[in-house]
Structures are given as C-alpha cells and as structure tokens.
Design an enzyme around this catalytic site. Structure first.
Site, short mmCIF file in Angstrom:
data_model
loop_
_atom_site.label_atom_id
_atom_site.label_comp_id
_atom_site.label_asym_id
_atom_site.label_seq_id
_atom_site.Cartn_x
_atom_site.Cartn_y
_atom_site.Cartn_z
N ARG A 88 33.47 54.70 41.40
CA ARG A 88 32.39 55.62 41.05
C ARG A 88 32.73 56.30 39.73
O ARG A 88 33.75 57.00 39.64
CB ARG A 88 32.23 56.68 42.15
CG ARG A 88 31.14 57.71 41.93
CD ARG A 88 31.13 58.72 43.07
NE ARG A 88 30.98 58.05 44.36
CZ ARG A 88 31.27 58.63 45.53
NH1 ARG A 88 31.77 59.86 45.57
NH2 ARG A 88 31.12 57.94 46.65
N HIS A 133 37.08 57.97 44.56
CA HIS A 133 36.35 56.75 44.18
C HIS A 133 36.52 56.45 42.69
O HIS A 133 36.51 55.28 42.29
CB HIS A 133 34.86 56.92 44.49
CG HIS A 133 34.50 56.70 45.92
ND1 HIS A 133 34.30 55.45 46.46
CD2 HIS A 133 34.29 57.58 46.93
CE1 HIS A 133 33.97 55.56 47.74
NE2 HIS A 133 33.96 56.85 48.05
N ASP A 140 33.47 52.63 50.53
CA ASP A 140 32.63 53.07 51.65
C ASP A 140 32.03 51.83 52.28
O ASP A 140 31.32 51.07 51.60
CB ASP A 140 31.50 53.97 51.17
CG ASP A 140 31.98 55.33 50.68
OD1 ASP A 140 33.17 55.65 50.87
OD2 ASP A 140 31.16 56.08 50.11
N GLU A 198 34.84 61.20 57.23
CA GLU A 198 33.83 60.15 57.03
C GLU A 198 34.31 58.84 57.65
O GLU A 198 35.32 58.29 57.20
CB GLU A 198 33.58 59.94 55.53
CG GLU A 198 33.05 61.18 54.82
CD GLU A 198 32.97 61.01 53.31
OE1 GLU A 198 32.40 61.91 52.66
OE2 GLU A 198 33.47 60.00 52.78
N HIS A 201 34.75 55.83 54.92
CA HIS A 201 35.53 55.96 53.69
C HIS A 201 36.98 55.54 53.89
O HIS A 201 37.66 56.04 54.79
CB HIS A 201 35.48 57.41 53.20
CG HIS A 201 36.25 57.64 51.94
ND1 HIS A 201 35.65 57.74 50.70
CD2 HIS A 201 37.57 57.78 51.70
CE1 HIS A 201 36.56 57.95 49.78
NE2 HIS A 201 37.75 57.97 50.36
#
Length: 219
Positions: A88, A133, A140, A198, A201
């Site tokens: 990301r 990320h 993910d 999460e 993740h």
C-alpha cells in the site's frame, strides 16, 4: 535506430514501475484471486484511493514465494486465497488519514464501521499515519472455493472496523471461527504472523524491508 531506441526506453520504463524486490502478485502466484477494492469505490472511504491507479496487487518477492506455498497447500483442500490488498503506497495511507479527520464524511459508516464513532478510529487503532502494508510484505486475504469462487464465511466482511473482526471474537459462529482458524494456521505455517484486530491481515516474519515505507504508485 531512433525508433528502436525509443522502444527500448519504453520497455525500461515499464520494467521500473515497481522496485527491485517486488512482484505483481497475480503473475507470481498461480490461481490467486484478486479483489482490489481500493482501486474503486467499494471501500471504507467510499472512493478510489490515491496511489491505486490499477486494480493490481504488488508484494515483495519474498512474501510472494511464501504465498505460493500457502496456495499450494490450500489447493489440496479445494481452496485458494483471495487477496484484497498487499503493498500500500504511503500516499494511500495519507488519503486514509485525511478521510478519518473529516468527521462529516460518514457515507460508508453503515457498511464499514457501524458500531464505532468515526472520531475514535485513530484512538482504536483502525487508522494510523503509518501502515505495515507500505513495507510491502503484508497481505489482506480470505479463503475461496476454487471451483465456485465463493468466499468462505468468516463472520464479517473484509475491512469491517469492529470487535467482531478480531480473530479471537467468540460472537461469530463455530463454523466462522473454524474458517478463520484454517486461514490463520496455513498462513502462520508458511511464515506470516496474524494481527489480533483483523482476521484477514498477515505480515511476513523477517520481512525484507522492515524499516522502509514505500510510496510508488500501483499501475
């Protein structure tokens, strides 16, 4: 000669769209399914995220090699990985931060954070100014049936900011917990560590760029 030189320059430019040590996930891992929602509007911000210029997925080559092993093991069960996000750009994280500070923008609240006040997203750790990320080795993911493409029921959707998304949450059904556990077991077996908040993740242990937050655009 000029035309040929120009062609070579174009090839060189294309080859440099991602740095050395990174790969496009769909090219590196056979059969993997991508659902890159940050390249569109189906995400908690409700719009295309800066830095996602293509619905592709980039990840460190070291992490991709591990995901090949994950995919291979899951295939024996008739399952595979669906990936929502991996690398990301930092500029994308900055977009998240700007959105989170705009308390008037709650267009996606009912779908992505129905039980959490937007004013508490930073405090609860759902939004931060840095993301693992951006180091390039986090992913993910969920599980899908390789024949039908149907996602296994994990009890919540991806990116739901809610305690229900915690892998340890006991309010989801026994089957949903079993599905989460299967994903966790296979991912950890092949070198990824989970995140307690999460279920989707995972970050590669001994990631190759532990101190670098990249900002190249996904094209």
């Amino acid at each position: 000669m000029i035309v040929w030189a120009g062609f070579l320059a174009m090839v060189a430019t294309a080859a440099q769209t991602i740095p050395k040590g990174f790969v496009y996930l769909d090219e590196a891992v056979p059969g993997i399914v991508l659902d890159i929602r940050y390249a569109g509007s189906n995400n908690f911000v409700g719009e295309k995220i800066t830095g996602y210029d293509s619905p592709r997925c980039v990840i460190s080559s070291v992490a991709a090699n591990r995901l090949i092993l994950v995919q291979r093991e899951l295939s024996e069960l008739g399952l595979g990985l669906k990936v929502f996000d991996a690398y990301r750009p930092q500029r994308s994280v900055d977009h998240f931060v700007r959105w989170a500070r705009d308390l008037a923008d709650t267009r996606s609240k009912s779908s992505f954070y129905p039980n959490v006040p937007k004013s508490e997203l930073f405090e609860r750790g759902y939004i931060a100014e840095r993301s693992g990320h951006s180091r390039g080795s986090a992913v993910d993911a969920t599980l899908v049936d390789v024949v039908t493409g149907t996602e296994l029921d994990m009890g919540t959707a991806w990116d739901l900011f809610d305690p229900l998304s915690w892998p340890s949450n006991n309010e989801v059904s026994l089957q949903q917990r079993a599905n989460r556990l299967l994903l966790k077991v296979v991912m950890t077996k092949h070198g990824f560590r989970p995140l307690k908040e999460e279920w989707w993740h995972f970050t590669l242990e001994n990631e190759p760029f532990p101190d670098t937050y990249f900002d190249f655009v996904i094209e």
